[in-house]
Design a protein around this motif. Structure first.
Motif, PDB file in Angstrom:
ATOM      1  N   THR A 101       2.241   3.926   9.956  1.00 64.90           N
ATOM      2  CA  THR A 101       1.880   3.821   8.534  1.00 64.90           C
ATOM      3  C   THR A 101       2.743   4.759   7.697  1.00 64.90           C
ATOM      4  O   THR A 101       2.670   4.749   6.476  1.00 64.90           O
ATOM      5  N   ASN A 102       3.544   5.602   8.363  1.00 63.16           N
ATOM      6  CA  ASN A 102       4.300   6.640   7.653  1.00 63.16           C
ATOM      7  C   ASN A 102       5.601   6.115   7.068  1.00 63.16           C
ATOM      8  O   ASN A 102       6.126   5.095   7.515  1.00 63.16           O
ATOM      9  N   GLN A 103       6.122   6.862   6.113  1.00 61.16           N
ATOM     10  CA  GLN A 103       7.440   6.517   5.544  1.00 61.16           C
ATOM     11  C   GLN A 103       8.533   6.863   6.583  1.00 61.16           C
ATOM     12  O   GLN A 103       8.298   7.716   7.460  1.00 61.16           O
ATOM     13  N   PRO A 104       9.725   6.228   6.491  1.00 63.64           N
ATOM     14  CA  PRO A 104      10.751   6.419   7.535  1.00 63.64           C
ATOM     15  C   PRO A 104      11.212   7.868   7.698  1.00 63.64           C
ATOM     16  O   PRO A 104      11.694   8.255   8.760  1.00 63.64           O
ATOM     17  N   GLY A 105      11.042   8.686   6.655  1.00 67.95           N
ATOM     18  CA  GLY A 105      11.485  10.094   6.733  1.00 67.95           C
ATOM     19  C   GLY A 105      10.484  11.014   7.407  1.00 67.95           C
ATOM     20  O   GLY A 105      10.683  12.232   7.415  1.00 67.95           O
ATOM     21  N   CYS A 129      -3.773   7.498  15.622  1.00 66.94           N
ATOM     22  CA  CYS A 129      -3.420   6.124  15.229  1.00 66.94           C
ATOM     23  C   CYS A 129      -4.536   5.571  14.355  1.00 66.94           C
ATOM     24  O   CYS A 129      -5.720   5.788  14.632  1.00 66.94           O
ATOM     25  N   GLY A 130      -4.152   4.851  13.323  1.00 67.82           N
ATOM     26  CA  GLY A 130      -5.147   4.148  12.508  1.00 67.82           C
ATOM     27  C   GLY A 130      -5.605   2.928  13.295  1.00 67.82           C
ATOM     28  O   GLY A 130      -4.774   2.125  13.715  1.00 67.82           O
ATOM     29  N   PRO A 131      -6.921   2.767  13.528  1.00 64.69           N
ATOM     30  CA  PRO A 131      -7.389   1.652  14.360  1.00 64.69           C
ATOM     31  C   PRO A 131      -7.477   0.325  13.632  1.00 64.69           C
ATOM     32  O   PRO A 131      -7.616  -0.718  14.258  1.00 64.69           O
ATOM     33  N   TRP A 132      -7.381   0.363  12.301  1.00 69.69           N
ATOM     34  CA  TRP A 132      -7.713  -0.799  11.494  1.00 69.69           C
ATOM     35  C   TRP A 132      -6.522  -1.637  11.054  1.00 69.69           C
ATOM     36  O   TRP A 132      -6.664  -2.621  10.345  1.00 69.69           O
ATOM     37  N   ASN A 133      -5.309  -1.222  11.451  1.00 72.67           N
ATOM     38  CA  ASN A 133      -4.120  -1.919  10.924  1.00 72.67           C
ATOM     39  C   ASN A 133      -3.896  -3.275  11.579  1.00 72.67           C
ATOM     40  O   ASN A 133      -4.427  -3.562  12.640  1.00 72.67           O
ATOM     41  N   SER A 134      -3.069  -4.082  10.902  1.00 74.54           N
ATOM     42  CA  SER A 134      -2.740  -5.417  11.406  1.00 74.54           C
ATOM     43  C   SER A 134      -1.275  -5.488  11.830  1.00 74.54           C
ATOM     44  O   SER A 134      -0.401  -4.991  11.110  1.00 74.54           O
ATOM     45  N   PRO A 135      -0.995  -6.160  12.952  1.00 76.72           N
ATOM     46  CA  PRO A 135       0.407  -6.322  13.369  1.00 76.72           C
ATOM     47  C   PRO A 135       1.126  -7.392  12.551  1.00 76.72           C
ATOM     48  O   PRO A 135       2.323  -7.581  12.716  1.00 76.72           O
ATOM     49  N   GLU A 136       0.380  -8.065  11.666  1.00 74.98           N
ATOM     50  CA  GLU A 136       1.001  -9.150  10.893  1.00 74.98           C
ATOM     51  C   GLU A 136       1.630  -8.653   9.587  1.00 74.98           C
ATOM     52  O   GLU A 136       2.035  -9.452   8.750  1.00 74.98           O
ATOM     53  N   LYS A 138       3.910  -4.912   7.905  1.00 77.20           N
ATOM     54  CA  LYS A 138       4.539  -3.636   8.222  1.00 77.20           C
ATOM     55  C   LYS A 138       3.722  -2.496   7.624  1.00 77.20           C
ATOM     56  O   LYS A 138       3.082  -2.659   6.591  1.00 77.20           O
ATOM     57  N   GLY A 139       3.804  -1.332   8.266  1.00 78.02           N
ATOM     58  CA  GLY A 139       3.236  -0.119   7.697  1.00 78.02           C
ATOM     59  C   GLY A 139       1.730  -0.192   7.490  1.00 78.02           C
ATOM     60  O   GLY A 139       1.025  -0.920   8.183  1.00 78.02           O
ATOM     61  N   MET A 140       1.254   0.585   6.528  1.00 76.26           N
ATOM     62  CA  MET A 140      -0.197   0.653   6.281  1.00 76.26           C
ATOM     63  C   MET A 140      -0.745  -0.704   5.870  1.00 76.26           C
ATOM     64  O   MET A 140      -1.794  -1.130   6.340  1.00 76.26           O
TER      65      MET A 140
END
Ligand code: FAD
Length: 353
Positions: A101-105, A129-136, A138-140
């Protein structure tokens, strides 16, 4: 720069800080990469070596310069969630299969540099790790507002291979992320599921417009019937119906369910279509570990357990503040409170030169 009157994200805090810094005449330097922390033979940190005009991620870009710190240096370089190589040194399971979920830097250079000059790094393998994210996406992304806001509170999370719940959907982030990862490692897809009533009672009220955005981005999926949803994700229908019946029994009785989740205040029985779901896939979110600091924000020396003269740290670059699993919404509070303490104490230092 045009600053909007108010917004609901963390940038509102930063806008206020920038405006205040401007009022005080404090310069803000952008595109300045901190390459070295200069710690003298007498043990004191006396400045930084930087690259001015740096262009991420080219480590050789920009012009090398030294900056003398009359009083002290405060490190606030954040976490390393986007640095796959470094995060795998601490938690080998967090390979490049895991998005962040973080920025590239959010990288590790200053973690390494602070260690090199003697800063004591603690609990660096406590990576949340955030448990709620979706692989569909990018990022948060936006699917989490459904998975957490609707399904975890008034719906269910299920293992598609079994049709059963597998975790208390309101347990801490580590318990939930680990449970999803365990299922994913078995090749099982996990989904967050909620019916129309749950969605209406939660995100439709608290975040108007978000459901349309989630559906538009195809990260939350809508099905006319539970059968359609089950078919799409190969969920055994009988088991899914039994899972929902069990939830409804506890909802009717007001008793905690088999996973120990208390029925959410105002939650209704699950059963009114249409149905909604998002796929769950944990993403690297927050580094709980970092530099050991004392109550003044001074960085502790690994060899002496004493503060390193002239070196302070605050925010996600520090460790030991949140324990093994930080609570949602407490990181910014940590940054602001400990940042103020470190800033005040650094300003009180004597000019060493
Ligand atoms: C998507 C997302 C949502 C979140 N939501 C919340 C929330 O709702 N509530 C909450 O409390 N917390 C939240 N957090 C966590 C919180 O935002 C962070 O913990 C916090 O912003 C960390 O602040 P920081 O100043 O310590 O570090 P950062 O904000 O990460 O800033 C560090 C900066 O230093 C830069 N840097 C790194 N190395 C160098 C170098 N060598 N030279 C120069 N610059 C360098 C980085 O690029 C970065 O810009 C969220 C985090 C994410 C990723």
């Amino acid at each position: 720069m045009q600053i909007p009157a108010i917004n609901g994200s963390g940038s509102e805090i930063v806008h206020k800080q920038l405006a205040y810094a401007k009022k005080l005449g404090i310069p803000v330097r952008l595109r300045v990469y901190v390459e070295r922390i200069i710690r003298d033979e007498d043990g004191r940190v006396k400045g930084l070596q930087v690259r001015e005009g740096y262009r991420f991620p080219n480590a050789q870009s920009g012009k090398v310069k030294s900056i003398k710190a009359k009083k002290a240096v405060i490190l606030c370089h954040g976490g390393f969630g986007a640095d796959v190589n470094y995060r795998m040194k601490h938690d080998p399971k967090l390979t490049d299969k895991f998005d962040t979920t973080n920025q590239p830097g959010a990288t590790s250079e200053l973690w390494r540099e602070a260690s090199r000059i003697g800063g004591n790094l603690i609990q660096a393998d406590w990576i949340q790790c955030g448990p709620w994210n979706s692989p569909e996406e990018k990022g948060m992304g936006v699917a989490l507002y459904f998975a957490q806001g609707a399904a975890a509170t008034q719906g269910i999370w299920i293992d598609c291979a079994t049709g059963k719940r597998f975790v208390n959907e309101l347990a801490n982030r580590k318990i939930r992320a680990d449970a999803v990862i365990t299922n994913n490692n078995k090749g099982h897809t996990c989904i967050a599921l909620a019916d129309q009533t749950a969605v209406d009672l939660t995100i439709q009220k608290s975040r108007p417009g978000i459901l349309d955005k989630q559906l538009e981005r195809k990260v939350v999926h809508k099905f006319a019937t539970l059968e359609d949803l089950a078919k799409q994700y190969n969920v055994p229908m009988d088991a899914l119906q039994a899972t929902i019946a069990d939830y409804n029994k506890h909802q009717a009785e007001g008793t905690p369910d088999e996973m120990g989740r208390k029925i959410y205040k105002g939650a209704q029985a699950i059963g009114t279509g249409p149905w909604y779901c998002s796929i769950l896939s944990p993403k690297v979110h927050h580094c709980m570990g970092g530099l050991e600091t004392n109550s003044k924000g001074q960085v502790i020396d690994v060899s002496s357990d004493k503060p390193i003269p002239g070196l302070y740290a605050a925010g996600e670059s520090t460790g030991g503040v949140h324990g093994a699993v930080r609570l949602g919404s407490c990181a910014v509070l940590d940054c602001l409170a400990n940042g103020r303490i470190a800033g005040r104490k650094a300003a009180q230092e004597q000019n060493w030169s």
